[in-house]
Design a protein around this motif. Structure first.
Motif, PDB file in Angstrom:
ATOM      1  N   ASP A 175     -20.317   8.685  -7.772  1.00 25.66           N
ATOM      2  CA  ASP A 175     -19.624   7.907  -6.741  1.00 25.66           C
ATOM      3  C   ASP A 175     -18.564   7.000  -7.357  1.00 25.66           C
ATOM      4  O   ASP A 175     -17.462   6.854  -6.817  1.00 25.66           O
ATOM      5  N   LEU A 176     -18.900   6.387  -8.478  1.00 24.89           N
ATOM      6  CA  LEU A 176     -17.927   5.488  -9.124  1.00 24.89           C
ATOM      7  C   LEU A 176     -16.686   6.274  -9.546  1.00 24.89           C
ATOM      8  O   LEU A 176     -15.558   5.826  -9.335  1.00 24.89           O
ATOM      9  N   VAL A 177     -16.918   7.472 -10.098  1.00 24.90           N
ATOM     10  CA  VAL A 177     -15.783   8.307 -10.515  1.00 24.90           C
ATOM     11  C   VAL A 177     -14.964   8.711  -9.274  1.00 24.90           C
ATOM     12  O   VAL A 177     -13.740   8.735  -9.299  1.00 24.90           O
ATOM     13  N   MET A 178     -15.673   8.966  -8.184  1.00 25.00           N
ATOM     14  CA  MET A 178     -15.021   9.300  -6.916  1.00 25.00           C
ATOM     15  C   MET A 178     -14.084   8.163  -6.467  1.00 25.00           C
ATOM     16  O   MET A 178     -13.069   8.368  -5.833  1.00 25.00           O
ATOM     17  N   CYS A 179     -14.453   6.944  -6.836  1.00 24.21           N
ATOM     18  CA  CYS A 179     -13.659   5.768  -6.472  1.00 24.21           C
ATOM     19  C   CYS A 179     -12.549   5.503  -7.495  1.00 24.21           C
ATOM     20  O   CYS A 179     -11.801   4.534  -7.365  1.00 24.21           O
ATOM     21  N   GLY A 180     -12.491   6.335  -8.529  1.00 27.20           N
ATOM     22  CA  GLY A 180     -11.437   6.156  -9.528  1.00 27.20           C
ATOM     23  C   GLY A 180     -11.856   5.326 -10.728  1.00 27.20           C
ATOM     24  O   GLY A 180     -11.037   4.967 -11.570  1.00 27.20           O
ATOM     25  N   VAL A 181     -13.148   5.025 -10.817  1.00 25.54           N
ATOM     26  CA  VAL A 181     -13.636   4.229 -11.946  1.00 25.54           C
ATOM     27  C   VAL A 181     -13.893   5.159 -13.140  1.00 25.54           C
ATOM     28  O   VAL A 181     -14.341   6.291 -12.957  1.00 25.54           O
ATOM     29  N   THR A 182     -13.583   4.706 -14.347  1.00 22.93           N
ATOM     30  CA  THR A 182     -13.876   5.492 -15.558  1.00 22.93           C
ATOM     31  C   THR A 182     -14.661   4.619 -16.536  1.00 22.93           C
ATOM     32  O   THR A 182     -14.871   3.434 -16.283  1.00 22.93           O
ATOM     33  N   LYS A 183     -15.026   5.224 -17.672  1.00 22.05           N
ATOM     34  CA  LYS A 183     -15.806   4.460 -18.650  1.00 22.05           C
ATOM     35  C   LYS A 183     -14.991   3.335 -19.279  1.00 22.05           C
ATOM     36  O   LYS A 183     -15.534   2.440 -19.913  1.00 22.05           O
ATOM     37  N   MET A 230     -11.032  -3.215   8.144  1.00 19.04           N
ATOM     38  CA  MET A 230     -11.462  -4.190   7.149  1.00 19.04           C
ATOM     39  C   MET A 230     -11.161  -3.660   5.743  1.00 19.04           C
ATOM     40  O   MET A 230     -10.774  -4.409   4.858  1.00 19.04           O
ATOM     41  N   ARG A 231     -11.329  -2.357   5.569  1.00 17.15           N
ATOM     42  CA  ARG A 231     -11.052  -1.756   4.261  1.00 17.15           C
ATOM     43  C   ARG A 231      -9.571  -1.933   3.911  1.00 17.15           C
ATOM     44  O   ARG A 231      -9.226  -2.342   2.797  1.00 17.15           O
ATOM     45  N   LEU A 232      -8.708  -1.657   4.897  1.00 19.87           N
ATOM     46  CA  LEU A 232      -7.270  -1.789   4.654  1.00 19.87           C
ATOM     47  C   LEU A 232      -6.893  -3.251   4.402  1.00 19.87           C
ATOM     48  O   LEU A 232      -6.030  -3.548   3.579  1.00 19.87           O
ATOM     49  N   GLN A 233      -7.574  -4.130   5.103  1.00 19.45           N
ATOM     50  CA  GLN A 233      -7.322  -5.564   4.933  1.00 19.45           C
ATOM     51  C   GLN A 233      -7.660  -5.995   3.500  1.00 19.45           C
ATOM     52  O   GLN A 233      -6.908  -6.730   2.867  1.00 19.45           O
ATOM     53  N   ILE A 234      -8.781  -5.507   2.998  1.00 17.83           N
ATOM     54  CA  ILE A 234      -9.190  -5.820   1.623  1.00 17.83           C
ATOM     55  C   ILE A 234      -8.165  -5.266   0.633  1.00 17.83           C
ATOM     56  O   ILE A 234      -7.735  -5.957  -0.290  1.00 17.83           O
ATOM     57  N   GLU A 235      -7.757  -4.014   0.871  1.00 18.34           N
ATOM     58  CA  GLU A 235      -6.798  -3.376  -0.044  1.00 18.34           C
ATOM     59  C   GLU A 235      -5.496  -4.163  -0.101  1.00 18.34           C
ATOM     60  O   GLU A 235      -4.921  -4.368  -1.167  1.00 18.34           O
ATOM     61  N   GLU A 236      -5.050  -4.621   1.077  1.00 21.13           N
ATOM     62  CA  GLU A 236      -3.775  -5.331   1.131  1.00 21.13           C
ATOM     63  C   GLU A 236      -3.900  -6.723   0.500  1.00 21.13           C
ATOM     64  O   GLU A 236      -3.055  -7.142  -0.285  1.00 21.13           O
ATOM     65  N   LYS A 237      -4.975  -7.418   0.838  1.00 22.45           N
ATOM     66  CA  LYS A 237      -5.175  -8.776   0.321  1.00 22.45           C
ATOM     67  C   LYS A 237      -5.229  -8.826  -1.188  1.00 22.45           C
ATOM     68  O   LYS A 237      -4.739  -9.758  -1.815  1.00 22.45           O
ATOM     69  N   LEU A 238      -5.887  -7.817  -1.784  1.00 27.57           N
ATOM     70  CA  LEU A 238      -6.102  -7.860  -3.226  1.00 27.57           C
ATOM     71  C   LEU A 238      -5.225  -6.877  -4.003  1.00 27.57           C
ATOM     72  O   LEU A 238      -5.231  -6.892  -5.237  1.00 27.57           O
ATOM     73  N   GLY A 239      -4.504  -6.019  -3.279  1.00 28.71           N
ATOM     74  CA  GLY A 239      -3.694  -5.014  -3.950  1.00 28.71           C
ATOM     75  C   GLY A 239      -4.541  -4.035  -4.750  1.00 28.71           C
ATOM     76  O   GLY A 239      -4.235  -3.723  -5.906  1.00 28.71           O
ATOM     77  N   ILE A 240      -5.632  -3.571  -4.148  1.00 28.46           N
ATOM     78  CA  ILE A 240      -6.568  -2.678  -4.857  1.00 28.46           C
ATOM     79  C   ILE A 240      -6.945  -1.496  -3.958  1.00 28.46           C
ATOM     80  O   ILE A 240      -6.524  -1.442  -2.795  1.00 28.46           O
ATOM     81  N   ASN A 241      -7.736  -0.576  -4.492  1.00 31.05           N
ATOM     82  CA  ASN A 241      -8.333   0.477  -3.672  1.00 31.05           C
ATOM     83  C   ASN A 241      -9.765   0.079  -3.363  1.00 31.05           C
ATOM     84  O   ASN A 241     -10.489  -0.338  -4.263  1.00 31.05           O
ATOM     85  N   ALA A 242     -10.147   0.228  -2.096  1.00 30.27           N
ATOM     86  CA  ALA A 242     -11.520  -0.103  -1.726  1.00 30.27           C
ATOM     87  C   ALA A 242     -12.219   1.139  -1.192  1.00 30.27           C
ATOM     88  O   ALA A 242     -11.628   1.928  -0.449  1.00 30.27           O
ATOM     89  N   ALA A 263     -24.218   8.382  -0.771  1.00 31.74           N
ATOM     90  CA  ALA A 263     -22.935   8.927  -0.316  1.00 31.74           C
ATOM     91  C   ALA A 263     -21.828   7.914  -0.614  1.00 31.74           C
ATOM     92  O   ALA A 263     -22.085   6.718  -0.724  1.00 31.74           O
ATOM     93  N   CYS A 264     -20.594   8.421  -0.728  1.00 32.74           N
ATOM     94  CA  CYS A 264     -19.468   7.536  -1.058  1.00 32.74           C
ATOM     95  C   CYS A 264     -18.170   8.202  -0.618  1.00 32.74           C
ATOM     96  O   CYS A 264     -18.101   9.429  -0.546  1.00 32.74           O
ATOM     97  N   ASP A 265     -17.152   7.398  -0.300  1.00 38.28           N
ATOM     98  CA  ASP A 265     -15.899   8.051   0.120  1.00 38.28           C
ATOM     99  C   ASP A 265     -14.902   8.159  -1.034  1.00 38.28           C
ATOM    100  O   ASP A 265     -14.778   7.281  -1.874  1.00 38.28           O
ATOM    101  N   CYS A 266     -14.202   9.301  -1.058  1.00 39.23           N
ATOM    102  CA  CYS A 266     -13.233   9.572  -2.118  1.00 39.23           C
ATOM    103  C   CYS A 266     -11.881   8.964  -1.746  1.00 39.23           C
ATOM    104  O   CYS A 266     -11.756   8.302  -0.727  1.00 39.23           O
ATOM    105  N   SER A 267     -10.884   9.231  -2.551  1.00 36.37           N
ATOM    106  CA  SER A 267      -9.587   8.588  -2.321  1.00 36.37           C
ATOM    107  C   SER A 267      -8.904   9.067  -1.037  1.00 36.37           C
ATOM    108  O   SER A 267      -7.914   8.482  -0.604  1.00 36.37           O
ATOM    109  N   PHE A 268      -9.419  10.122  -0.401  1.00 37.89           N
ATOM    110  CA  PHE A 268      -8.827  10.570   0.861  1.00 37.89           C
ATOM    111  C   PHE A 268      -9.432   9.851   2.073  1.00 37.89           C
ATOM    112  O   PHE A 268      -8.924   9.951   3.176  1.00 37.89           O
TER     113      PHE A 268
END
Lengths: 433, 142
Positions: free
Chosen positions: A117-125, A217-229, A244-249
């Motif tokens: 799931d973390l990798v799905m979110c774009g996280v790496t080692k 709320m997800r978009l609000q977080i992304e905009e406020k912090l300039g990140i991907n949520a 379960a987890c959502d991917c970048s799409f």
């Protein structure tokens, strides 16, 4: 990036074969090792041999939260207690907690899922992640922690509480990812703003879960912090976050279905529903050793989509949750049942069980106020006595619900009653987009 | 020998006090004196009324939470040191005053309502000190 392409991108046929084999093994295991399931299956005239493939799953009995409570704490174990290495617990509907036990392999499977799931979110080692879920009986903290370590991230066990310290470390350490509840992240965003640190941070990813939140709320977080949520889902009964987890799409949450087989059933008839139809989400833990569950009814309402995702993964996706089929509330990531409030109130001598729960979100943090009707048994002419009463109720509720509760005493018969019963919950938070 | 004080629970919001006084007025019950103890969320109103039993009954009927509490009413001279004389006696007997308020006050004399931690002990102390207690019927008719 995909962590485990062999599993996450498996063809549907191969997946079904693997799930079938795992289900056969699971059913034979619970039939022989868990009395509860053996009795249930025998009552239905079922034997392990009747389950030949994953399509036979609908023949199996359901499991509910009440079954877990009735077998509290270790009645559903499929292995000797000596093989258990970890226990977590969440709120039960009344008094008793729901306890889940894990073997070493269960922990390994769980951290594998969280890593995916973390990798799905774009996280790496190479990421430095702050885990700001509560550490303890709640699965959030340790679940994300082990997953992040498994992936190889530099993992900081922040837990919850001291937001300023969290933000200071976020800057000092150069944290690039954070895992917490979405409402807590919004609160963190405000603290970042107050401290004027937004441009000094390296944060790029947030993995949020443990409570329902909207796309808005997800978009609000992304905009406020300039990140991907990203949205991560799980429940302690099945393992914890990482189911379960959502991917970048962001088109639904990918289920790790080689471990957790998902079905959507009609919440009344319990008949299976097809893709796109909204019903209750049901999980069968295909690989669990410690406390495997057959067709566990989550009470979460959603729909499922088995089509291949643009990200390349073939694992099915569940849509954002549409609500629950019971009265459970999620307040600050903690499961709360109105029946817990009632039980706690009834245990205080003289207090009437007429109450109303007001749930709200103030400065992005959930609040719970419990209004309790005062009656002749407890009413005093002295303010001191009344204040003691408030403190007593508040302490009892806090210990039952594990969250802070504001208690307000109200006049008798002032709480709304519908069909002779009080309307127990007023949830002012909005989860609709 | 003790006065029946009418105590009513009030939520701290608009119209609640009005509701109570309205019920009392409609039932022709006079409020002799009152004291209101408030917190941020609720208040407790303490009153001496012309007919405590009836007042409690009609308020209950109107959905209010009301109860009767035994209190002492003590007459005192309208001059410096009167109250001090009273509190000294109470303190000497080891009794705590939970709350007190004025029943009546004029140029010549006054009287106080007191609620003690132990009303029987309070009564004895007042008697011993030769202070005059206000008769309940007199208080209700003030």
């Amino acid at each position: 990036m995909i962590w485990n392409e062999a599993r996450e991108c498996m063809s549907r046929d191969e997946m079904a074969n693997m799930q079938g084999a795992r289900l056969r093994k699971l059913v034979s295991n619970v039939y022989h090792n868990v009395e509860f399931y053996r009795k249930k299956m025998q009552e239905m005239g079922l034997e392990p041999g009747d389950i030949k493939g994953i399509e036979d799953i609908t023949k199996l009995p359901f499991t509910t939260k009440n079954d877990l409570r009735d077998n509290y704490p270790f009645g559903l174990l499929a292995v000797p207690q000596s093989q258990i290495v970890r226990v977590h617990a969440s709120s039960g509907t009344t008094g008793k907690a729901t306890v889940v036990s894990y073997t070493r392999r269960d922990i390994e499977a769980w951290q594998e899922c969280v890593a995916r799931d973390l990798v799905m979110c774009g996280v790496t080692k190479d990421d430095l992640i702050q885990v700001a879920y509560g550490y303890g009986l709640f699965t959030g903290g340790l679940g994300l922690h082990y997953g992040a370590e498994n992936l190889g991230c530099m993992t900081v066990p922040m837990s919850t509480g001291n937001t300023k310290r969290l933000v200071t470390m976020m800057e000092d350490f150069g944290a690039t990812a954070i895992a917490c509840t979405p409402s807590y992240l919004l609160h963190i965003a405000e603290v970042i703003e107050e401290m004027g640190l937004r441009d000094k941070l390296k944060l790029k990813t947030a993995i949020c879960g443990a409570e329902p939140w909207t796309e808005k709320m997800r978009l609000q977080i992304e905009e406020k912090l300039g990140i991907n949520a990203h949205d991560i889902y799980g429940l302690s009964e099945v393992c914890g976050p990482g189911v379960a987890c959502d991917c970048s799409f962001h088109k639904g949450l990918h289920i790790q279905e080689d471990h957790f087989f998902a079905e959507i059933v009609d919440k009344e008839t319990l008949n299976p529903l097809g893709d796109g139809q909204v019903g209750e989400l049901v999980f069968t833990t295909l690989t669990k050793e410690g406390m495997p569950l057959l067709r566990y009814r989550t009470k979460d309402l959603t729909s499922i989509d088995h089509s291949k995702c643009e990200c390349g993964r073939t694992t099915p996706r569940i849509s954002k949750f549409k609500g629950r089929s019971d009265d459970m509330l999620i307040i600050r990531g903690v499961n709360v049942f109105p029946s817990q409030v009632e039980t706690a109130l009834l245990e205080i001598e003289g207090v009437s069980p007429h109450y109303q729960m007001i749930v709200d979100r103030v400065n992005n943090l959930d609040t719970l106020e419990v209004q309790v009707e005062v009656d002749e048994n407890v009413f005093s002419d002295e303010i001191r006595e009344m204040e003691n009463l408030t403190k007593k109720i508040s302490a009892a509720l806090q210990s039952a619900l594990l969250i802070a509760v504001k208690v307000k005493l109200v006049e008798p018969r002032t709480l709304d009653r519908f069909e002779g019963k009080s309307k127990r919950v007023i949830d002012k938070r909005t989860f609709e987009d | 020998m003790y006065l029946k004080q009418l105590t009513v629970f009030l939520e701290n919001r608009e119209g609640r006090l009005d509701n109570v006084t309205d019920v009392l007025a409609k039932n022709n019950i006079n409020i002799v004196c009152l004291s209101l103890a408030d917190t941020s969320e609720y208040g407790v109103i303490r009153m001496i009324v012309s007919d405590p039993e009836k007042a409690k009954a009609v308020l209950k009927e109107a959905g209010c939470l009301a109860r009767l509490t035994d209190v002492l009413a003590i007459s005192m001279e309208q001059k410096a040191g009167s109250l001090n004389r009273l509190t000294k006696i109470i303190t000497e007997e080891g009794i705590n005053i939970e709350y007190m308020y004025t029943l009546n006050s004029s140029r010549e004399a006054g009287s106080m309502i007191i609620k003690c931690s132990d009303i029987d002990k309070g009564y004895e102390a007042v008697k011993k000190a030769n202070l005059t207690l206000v008769d309940p019927e007199t208080a209700y008719a003030m």
